[in-house]
Design an enzyme around this catalytic site. Sequence first.
Site, short mmCIF file in Angstrom:
data_model
loop_
_atom_site.label_atom_id
_atom_site.label_comp_id
_atom_site.label_asym_id
_atom_site.label_seq_id
_atom_site.Cartn_x
_atom_site.Cartn_y
_atom_site.Cartn_z
N ALA A 178 43.71 61.81 47.63
CA ALA A 178 44.36 62.43 48.79
C ALA A 178 45.85 62.17 48.65
O ALA A 178 46.28 61.24 47.96
CB ALA A 178 43.83 61.80 50.07
N GLY A 233 40.17 60.62 46.40
CA GLY A 233 39.66 61.94 46.77
C GLY A 233 39.39 62.84 45.57
O GLY A 233 38.57 63.75 45.64
N GLU A 237 36.04 61.89 44.49
CA GLU A 237 35.12 62.37 45.53
C GLU A 237 34.91 63.88 45.43
O GLU A 237 33.80 64.38 45.59
CB GLU A 237 35.66 61.98 46.91
CG GLU A 237 35.63 60.46 47.11
CD GLU A 237 36.38 60.00 48.36
OE1 GLU A 237 37.56 60.36 48.52
OE2 GLU A 237 35.78 59.29 49.18
N GLU A 244 41.17 53.18 46.85
CA GLU A 244 41.63 53.11 48.24
C GLU A 244 41.87 51.69 48.73
O GLU A 244 42.75 51.45 49.55
CB GLU A 244 40.63 53.82 49.17
CG GLU A 244 40.60 55.34 49.05
CD GLU A 244 39.69 55.88 47.97
OE1 GLU A 244 39.20 55.08 47.14
OE2 GLU A 244 39.46 57.10 47.94
N1 CAA Z 1 49.50 61.07 46.61
C1 CAA Z 1 50.80 61.46 46.58
N2 CAA Z 1 51.55 61.41 45.46
C2 CAA Z 1 50.98 60.96 44.34
C3 CAA Z 1 49.65 60.52 44.30
C4 CAA Z 1 48.88 60.59 45.51
N3 CAA Z 1 47.59 60.24 45.56
N4 CAA Z 1 49.36 60.10 43.05
C5 CAA Z 1 50.47 60.27 42.33
N5 CAA Z 1 51.45 60.79 43.10
C6 CAA Z 1 52.83 61.12 42.70
C7 CAA Z 1 53.64 59.85 42.51
O1 CAA Z 1 54.12 59.39 43.74
C8 CAA Z 1 54.72 60.35 41.59
O2 CAA Z 1 55.67 61.05 42.35
P1 CAA Z 1 57.25 60.63 42.30
O3 CAA Z 1 57.61 60.86 40.83
O4 CAA Z 1 57.87 61.57 43.25
O5 CAA Z 1 57.30 59.18 42.66
C9 CAA Z 1 54.01 61.37 40.71
O6 CAA Z 1 52.82 61.72 41.42
C10 CAA Z 1 53.60 60.80 39.37
O7 CAA Z 1 52.85 59.62 39.60
P2 CAA Z 1 53.13 58.25 38.83
O8 CAA Z 1 54.57 58.13 38.48
O9 CAA Z 1 52.54 57.15 39.63
O10 CAA Z 1 52.29 58.51 37.49
P3 CAA Z 1 51.63 57.42 36.53
O11 CAA Z 1 51.13 58.19 35.34
O12 CAA Z 1 52.54 56.26 36.34
O13 CAA Z 1 50.35 56.85 37.36
C11 CAA Z 1 48.34 57.06 38.68
C12 CAA Z 1 49.26 57.67 37.62
C13 CAA Z 1 47.72 55.76 38.15
C14 CAA Z 1 47.28 58.06 38.99
C15 CAA Z 1 49.18 56.71 39.94
O14 CAA Z 1 49.94 57.85 40.30
C16 CAA Z 1 48.35 56.33 41.15
O15 CAA Z 1 47.87 55.22 41.22
N6 CAA Z 1 48.19 57.26 42.12
C17 CAA Z 1 47.52 57.00 43.36
C18 CAA Z 1 46.02 56.98 43.17
C19 CAA Z 1 45.34 56.63 44.49
O16 CAA Z 1 45.54 55.60 45.06
N7 CAA Z 1 44.47 57.56 44.96
C20 CAA Z 1 43.73 57.38 46.18
C21 CAA Z 1 44.42 58.07 47.30
S1 CAA Z 1 43.64 57.69 48.87
C22 CAA Z 1 42.32 58.75 49.00
O17 CAA Z 1 42.07 59.54 48.12
C23 CAA Z 1 41.51 58.66 50.28
C24 CAA Z 1 40.20 59.39 50.24
O18 CAA Z 1 39.15 58.81 50.07
C25 CAA Z 1 40.15 60.81 50.45
#
Ligand code: CAA
Length: 261
Positions: free
Chosen positions: A69, A112, A115, A135
Amino acid sequence: AGTFNNILVERTGSNNQVGVITLHRPKALNALCDDLMTEMNTVLDDFEANSDVRTIVITGHGKSFAAGADIKEMADRDFIGVYSGNFLSHWDRVTRCTKPVIAAVNGFAFGGGCELAMMCDIIYASSSAKFGQPEIKLGTIPGAGGTQRLTRAIGKSKAMELVLTGDHISASEAERIGLVSKVFEGDQLLPETIKLAERIGAFSQPVLQMAKEAVNKSQELSLAEGLHLEKRLFHSSFATADRREGMKAFAERRAAEFKDE
Ligand code: CAA
């Protein structure tokens, strides 16, 4: 289908029978913002209503399927808002598709994203795909089926480990434990997924629908109820001309010609 800001939509395969949705938010690793989900729902409605579309594929652009998400969109929301607006309730459209939906997971499938993949009927993955429910690291828990579908897919101990640690697993591990059905090298993932979609799409649509309904209900019903439903759907297939054709073609040693009747 119109133009969209967060997804790409195309039709491919013989007779353009496969509808493909590509999650496309390059700047956010295809994080599933509200707009993206709304756009995807519109296209799923469209594909469901269009009898030329026989199977649906969902994949992601670049090195991510979907990184979850959209955290930035969620960050400032409060309890009353998410509760009274039933936040994420419009995420389950995929699960209501009657046509087969295949996820081609090409990279990160986190939160998500994992999911969403699990809402699809079959998951194919590239060798670089990664799956996880991170999460817990954000101070929340999975909210779109992660605690339920993952547990049914891989068992309690492994699901609990992923949900409580936020660790992710590789494509090969995901295949080994049954989350994913096949893994391909990156450039082969989409062609192989489309091949699968075409092979499935060649069968009788109403009978596919019965088969899909029966398998999906196995996740919700007791064994006795599930077996009962299966038997009734099996009986129902005898109401179709396609069932008659399939068995006749077998006896005549020729390929069946299904007409969705
Ligand atoms: N939401 C919003 N922006 C996101 C994102 C997310 N879930 N995942 C990545 N991005 C954005 C980053 O903020 C970044 O943007 P900026 O350059 O503007 O800062 C861009 O995408 C690239 O990301 P990274 O620089 O972090 O890329 P990376 O290759 O170093 O890392 C990753 C990749 C490990 C996937 C890392 O981005 C990450 O950990 N993302 C979040 C994953 C996460 O926590 N997902 C769960 C979300 S909560 C949820 O989904 C609830 C549910 O049950 C529905």
